[in-house]
Design a protein around this motif. Structure first.
Motif, PDB file in Angstrom:
ATOM      1  N   ASP A 123       7.378   9.912  -3.742  1.00 19.90           N
ATOM      2  CA  ASP A 123       5.933  10.085  -3.636  1.00 19.90           C
ATOM      3  C   ASP A 123       5.441  11.137  -4.624  1.00 19.90           C
ATOM      4  OD1 ASP A 123       3.291   9.994  -2.675  1.00 19.90           O
ATOM      5  OD2 ASP A 123       3.691  11.584  -1.226  1.00 19.90           O
ATOM      6  N   SER A 125       2.884  11.370  -6.259  1.00 17.48           N
ATOM      7  CA  SER A 125       1.441  11.643  -6.220  1.00 17.48           C
ATOM      8  C   SER A 125       1.103  12.786  -5.273  1.00 17.48           C
ATOM      9  CB  SER A 125       0.671  10.382  -5.795  1.00 17.48           C
ATOM     10  OG  SER A 125       1.074   9.972  -4.498  1.00 17.48           O
ATOM     11  N   GLN A 127       0.953  12.996  -1.797  1.00 14.99           N
ATOM     12  CA  GLN A 127       0.053  12.728  -0.674  1.00 14.99           C
ATOM     13  C   GLN A 127       0.314  13.692   0.485  1.00 14.99           C
ATOM     14  OE1 GLN A 127      -0.514   8.385   0.227  1.00 14.99           O
ATOM     15  NE2 GLN A 127       1.273   8.185  -1.095  1.00 14.99           N
ATOM     16  N   ASP A 140       2.412   6.140   2.833  1.00 14.91           N
ATOM     17  CA  ASP A 140       2.866   4.944   2.115  1.00 14.91           C
ATOM     18  C   ASP A 140       3.195   5.303   0.669  1.00 14.91           C
ATOM     19  OD1 ASP A 140       2.583   2.688   4.004  1.00 14.91           O
ATOM     20  OD2 ASP A 140       0.476   3.272   4.011  1.00 14.91           O
ATOM     21  N   SER A 141       4.408   4.985   0.247  1.00 21.29           N
ATOM     22  CA  SER A 141       4.754   5.164  -1.165  1.00 21.29           C
ATOM     23  C   SER A 141       4.435   3.872  -1.917  1.00 21.29           C
ATOM     24  CB  SER A 141       6.241   5.495  -1.320  1.00 21.29           C
ATOM     25  OG  SER A 141       7.028   4.324  -1.191  1.00 21.29           O
ATOM     26  N   GLU A 142       4.467   3.946  -3.232  1.00 20.26           N
ATOM     27  CA  GLU A 142       4.139   2.761  -4.033  1.00 20.26           C
ATOM     28  C   GLU A 142       5.292   1.761  -4.075  1.00 20.26           C
ATOM     29  OE1 GLU A 142       4.543   3.416  -8.513  1.00 20.26           O
ATOM     30  OE2 GLU A 142       4.104   5.448  -7.793  1.00 20.26           O
ATOM     31  N   PHE A 143       6.421   2.090  -3.431  1.00 22.24           N
ATOM     32  CA  PHE A 143       7.599   1.234  -3.501  1.00 22.24           C
ATOM     33  C   PHE A 143       7.831   0.457  -2.209  1.00 22.24           C
ATOM     34  CE2 PHE A 143       8.250   5.077  -6.058  1.00 22.24           C
ATOM     35  CZ  PHE A 143       8.252   4.501  -7.323  1.00 22.24           C
ATOM     36  N   GLN A 293      10.500   7.730  -9.888  1.00 20.05           N
ATOM     37  CA  GLN A 293      10.553   6.299 -10.215  1.00 20.05           C
ATOM     38  C   GLN A 293      11.967   5.785  -9.947  1.00 20.05           C
ATOM     39  OE1 GLN A 293       7.847   4.464 -11.133  1.00 20.05           O
ATOM     40  NE2 GLN A 293       6.638   6.339 -10.856  1.00 20.05           N
TER      41      GLN A 293
END
Length: 324
Positions: A123, A125, A127, A140-143, A293
């Protein structure tokens, strides 16, 4: 025709299937709905659809709804190590992403209270988790992986100076958070066999454990201690992972083994435990971890190494009956 059938016949099939009981008396429709497995927004949407279907219907002047949910028992997999610095958190993050790509709805609890690293890994970003009725809501992560960590709750670089009871309370808050439709939790444990491990085992009894080690003898000795703790607590050991196993020179392509090779596989054999696989010592893994990533999100050779371990964990879950 019973009043329950009278009500259910006026509902779409998807809503009717969720009706536990229904009663119509003097124009008041009282329904108990099954919200098991629904995240809060989904439950709220179900109630709104129900009211929309019944309000104004013949014989119905008022709609009263109670939403009930059976407690969902999510499988819990602990990821542990006997000592720090063996790549346990990196494995946890990439294992979670690999399992999410395989169709699981995965959450990660960063139980390494004093050294949280999952926000960096999953994460970037930064949050902040929200709360509802004093209950944390997983980020929620982007993955496709949900996440909670003490790293979300403190300023970057600040030390967490908590005594044992406070760390146990933080772990409980994260475990009992609103995880929505998450069906599998991975727990990134701190290294060693201390208070957090004991709290996790006693209060939340993992369904299984993955133990991470490097090939070197000292790490394997500590990994054996971690496995012994799980055995004493009757937590099944899914298997042992050998991390930092082999380094390919980016210039000449020669493979070297700065930490040795094959030690974890040999130890797994001696301890009669499953060997789950090797993760190479690779610059790409370090860079991807630092930038949030995870390589498991792609199809690189290093990402495939994580995916191979995830397949074995998935096979274990299916054999146990924890996932279809």
């Amino acid at each position: 025709m019973t009043s329950e059938n009278t009500i259910k016949n006026q509902l779409p099939d998807a809503i009717s299937a969720r009706v536990r009981s229904a009663k119509l008396s003097e124009g008041v429709a009282t329904l108990v709905m099954d919200a098991t497995g629904l995240a809060r927004p989904q439950a709220e949407a179900l109630e709104a659809d129900l009211r929309g279907a019944l309000e104004g219907a013949e014989g119905v002047s008022e709609v009263r709804v109670a939403m009930m949910a059976d407690k969902v028992k999510r499988p819990i997999i602990a990821v542990g190590s006997g000592k720090g610095g063996v790549g346990k958190s990196t494995l946890t993050a990439n294992l979670a992403v690999s399992l999410a790509r395989a169709g699981y709805k995965v959450g990660v609890v960063d139980a390494d209270i004093y050294g949280p690293s999952q926000p960096t890994l999953l994460d970037p970003s930064g949050q902040k988790p929200k709360a509802r009725d004093k209950q944390l809501i997983a980020v929620d992560s982007e993955f496709g992986v949900k996440l909670l960590s003490t790293g979300h709750m403190i300023e970057p670089g600040k030390a967490i100076a908590w005594r044992g009871p406070m760390t146990g309370g933080a772990l409980t808050q994260m475990m009992e958070a609103d995880w929505g439709d998450t069906e599998l939790l991975l727990i990134d444990l701190p290294p060693g066999t201390g208070d957090i491990q004991l709290t996790m085992i006693q209060k939340f009894k993992p369904d299984g454990a993955v133990v991470v080690s490097t090939p070197q003898d000292l790490s394997l000795i500590d990994a054996a201690r971690a496995m012994d703790l799980f055995r004493q607590a009757h937590v099944p050991i899914i298997g042992l992972v050998e991390n930092m196993a082999g380094y390919m020179c980016p210039h000449c392509g020669e493979i070297s083994d700065p930490f040795g090779t094959g030690g974890a596989q040999a130890a797994a054999g001696q301890l009669e435990e499953t060997f789950l696989g090797r993760i190479p010592l690779a610059m790409e893994i370090r860079v991807s971890s630092d930038t949030g990533q995870p390589l498991a999100a792609g199809d690189t050779p290093q990402g495939q190494a994580f995916a191979g371990i995830a397949r074995k964990v998935s096979d274990w879950l299916k054999a146990k009956g924890s996932h279809g």
